[in-house]
Design an enzyme around this catalytic site. Structure first.
Site, mmCIF file in Angstrom:
data_model
loop_
_atom_site.group_PDB
_atom_site.id
_atom_site.type_symbol
_atom_site.label_atom_id
_atom_site.label_comp_id
_atom_site.label_asym_id
_atom_site.label_seq_id
_atom_site.Cartn_x
_atom_site.Cartn_y
_atom_site.Cartn_z
ATOM 1 N N HIS A 176 -33.052 47.146 16.410
ATOM 2 C CA HIS A 176 -34.314 47.868 16.305
ATOM 3 C C HIS A 176 -35.453 46.865 16.370
ATOM 4 O O HIS A 176 -35.444 45.852 15.673
ATOM 5 C CB HIS A 176 -34.413 48.645 14.996
ATOM 6 C CG HIS A 176 -35.754 49.303 14.832
ATOM 7 N ND1 HIS A 176 -36.065 50.506 15.425
ATOM 8 C CD2 HIS A 176 -36.893 48.901 14.187
ATOM 9 C CE1 HIS A 176 -37.313 50.826 15.139
ATOM 10 N NE2 HIS A 176 -37.836 49.867 14.397
ATOM 11 N N ASP B 62 -37.744 62.013 7.376
ATOM 12 C CA ASP B 62 -38.564 60.944 7.932
ATOM 13 C C ASP B 62 -39.530 61.473 8.972
ATOM 14 O O ASP B 62 -40.686 61.038 9.031
ATOM 15 C CB ASP B 62 -37.686 59.852 8.543
ATOM 16 C CG ASP B 62 -38.528 58.790 9.221
ATOM 17 O OD1 ASP B 62 -39.272 58.093 8.503
ATOM 18 O OD2 ASP B 62 -38.482 58.679 10.454
ATOM 19 N N SER C 170 -38.508 54.299 6.552
ATOM 20 C CA SER C 170 -38.581 55.109 7.768
ATOM 21 C C SER C 170 -37.645 54.555 8.838
ATOM 22 O O SER C 170 -36.829 55.277 9.418
ATOM 23 C CB SER C 170 -40.023 55.131 8.281
ATOM 24 O OG SER C 170 -40.107 55.796 9.529
ATOM 25 N N ARG D 51 -47.928 60.225 7.115
ATOM 26 C CA ARG D 51 -48.450 58.877 6.902
ATOM 27 C C ARG D 51 -49.489 58.521 7.962
ATOM 28 O O ARG D 51 -50.476 57.842 7.683
ATOM 29 C CB ARG D 51 -47.318 57.856 6.936
ATOM 30 C CG ARG D 51 -46.405 57.889 5.714
ATOM 31 C CD ARG D 51 -45.128 57.118 5.963
ATOM 32 N NE ARG D 51 -45.385 55.770 6.427
ATOM 33 C CZ ARG D 51 -44.651 55.144 7.344
ATOM 34 N NH1 ARG D 51 -43.619 55.746 7.895
ATOM 35 N NH2 ARG D 51 -44.946 53.916 7.704
ATOM 36 N N LYS E 20 -33.370 56.151 9.685
ATOM 37 C CA LYS E 20 -32.902 56.585 11.008
ATOM 38 C C LYS E 20 -31.717 55.743 11.477
ATOM 39 O O LYS E 20 -30.760 56.272 12.051
ATOM 40 C CB LYS E 20 -34.048 56.518 12.016
ATOM 41 C CG LYS E 20 -35.168 57.513 11.754
ATOM 42 C CD LYS E 20 -36.163 57.556 12.892
ATOM 43 C CE LYS E 20 -37.027 56.333 12.982
ATOM 44 N NZ LYS E 20 -38.265 56.414 12.182
#
Length: 433
Positions: free
Chosen positions: A90, A169, A191, A176, A195
């Site tokens: 990620h 999320d 967050s 947010r 995931k």
């Protein structure tokens, strides 16, 4: 998650506790995430709690439980049918960051299964799905069964997450964005990690970008985010490591969807820009090590064509016409060097905003993007340039966009006297494990 018949709390009491600097109990966290997901806690109440978290922080236990509650708000995927270890990457987002495209097939070619659930671009940072959608026919949305089939047959899949993956999320992320709480590190970390944990990967490598083109502008805050996410992964049983990487200047020589796909294919063919190749191979080695795979070297997979074979299989399995020409913008404009010298700085944020204004990005999630729009980079920092030499080429279908893109580039690069030595950060700044 808890059902509506189990222990209830008062949302105001939970808000007050965090407002006053107290730690939230596990049961409070479980309840508030579940109730918010189901609509039992109002947006304005969750907004107040998010602001209290931003101001007062959370302990490791609180963040871990918060993340776990968000994972449990939906389903957790299982890739055991793939028959090999799973590993994923990620990135926190940057300019010209097309690394997922060559990385996923390279790691799969070395023996791992790579389930890569990706997102779309917003603002000056590009999105992996937008890039891949410039390939004619390619589909981002797959059913869970289709995802499994692509991983089984090709070794890797890059696609959109299903709706039932960490739905808490999705709801909190949107809140947010409009309440000034995006910067809260506990909420950023939970967050991202909710995931990735729900995705079901066994190992995870985080690419935390640092610099003007990144969300985290300085090394200290990036290191704090990396440490928090690595701890969350470890707490959830996912082998996790993070690299802090340089996003002061764009990655590679292209910024924009089809432009970046074209560059990624060059990397898979054994060429491409040095920094893209270096980061692809570095992250691939980390992913394989985290997955416990000690076999083929990723650099070899790029050289021998096996990574390209996985790419072609993966794109084809998702409906993409892998040999079709990629879209090209109808109009171009070249930015020339104003003087002889050394390009000492090329600001990632300025280039990213220029690409966005040319049509490569979106201001709102519902906006469309131009597949061919973006910025082509001819010279990277440290190179000697002559006055009048091309520095950048801007691409768009709508020439009226050029002026605003050029405004974004005003002051975004510096030409220093010949003999100057730019103070450049290394590509990989630090490692957190």
């Amino acid at each position: 998650m808890k059902s509506s018949g189990e222990t209830r709390f008062d949302a105001v009491d939970v808000i007050r506790a965090k407002r006053d600097g107290q730690e939230l109990a596990d049961a409070q966290i479980d309840w508030v995430i579940d109730a918010y997901t189901r609509g039992g806690v109002a947006d304005e109440q969750m907004a107040a709690l998010a602001m209290a978290i931003l101001l007062n922080g959370m302990s490791r236990r609180e963040i871990s439980r918060w993340t776990d509650a968000m994972v449990r708000s939906g389903t957790r995927m299982d890739w055991t049918a793939a028959g090999r270890p799973t590993t994923d990457k990620h990135s926190t987002g940057g300019v010209g960051d097309k690394i997922t495209l060559p990385l996923a097939p390279t790691v799969a070619a070395c023996g791992a299964a790579v389930p890569q659930l990706s997102g779309r671009g917003l603002g000056h940072t590009g999105g992996t799905l937008d890039k891949l959608e410039s390939i004619p026919g390619w589909r981002a949305s797959l059913s869970a069964e289709e995802m499994q089939a692509v991983v089984r047959d090709a070794g890797a899949v890059v696609c959109a997450a299903t709706e039932n993956l960490a739905p808490a999320d999705k709801k909190l992320y949107a809140l947010r964005d409009v309440t000034g709480t995006v910067e809260a590190i506990p909420l950023i970390a939970s967050s991202i990690m909710s995931k990735k944990i729900a995705e079901g990967t066994g190992a995870l490598v985080l690419d935390v970008k640092v610099g003007s083109g990144a969300f985290m502008k300085d090394t200290e805050s990036a290191r704090e985010l990396a440490r928090t996410m690595v701890d969350l992964g470890s707490d959830a049983g996912v082998r996790t490591v993070a690299l802090l990487t340089n996003m002061q200047t764009p990655l590679g020589l292209t910024v924009g969807n089809a432009l970046e796909v074209r560059e990624s294919v060059e990397v898979l063919a054994g060429g491409g820009p040095e920094d893209v190749v270096e980061l692809t191979v570095t992250l691939a080695r980390e992913m394989l090590a985290a997955a416990g795979i000690d076999g083929k070297d990723p650099a070899e997979a790029l050289r021998d064509g096996s990574a390209m074979d996985v790419w072609r299989a993966m794109v084809t399995a998702q409906g993409g016409a892998v040999d079709a020409p990629l879209p090209r913008a109808r109009e171009t404009h070249t930015v020339l060097s104003p003087a002889d010298g050394v390009l000492s700085r090329l600001d990632a944020y300025g280039v990213g905003v220029a690409a966005w204004r040319l049509g490569a990005g979106r201001a709102r999630k519902e906006d469309t993007v131009q597949a061919g729009a973006g910025v082509e980079i001819h010279v990277k920092p440290g190179a000697v340039v002559a006055g009048g030499e091309p520095l950048l080429t801007l691409h768009t279908d709508e020439p009226e966009r050029f002026d605003r893109a050029l405004d974004a580039l005003d002051g975004a690069f510096t030409i220093a006297p010949v003999g100057s030595r730019p103070d450049l950060l290394p590509l990989v700044i630090d490692r957190v494990a």
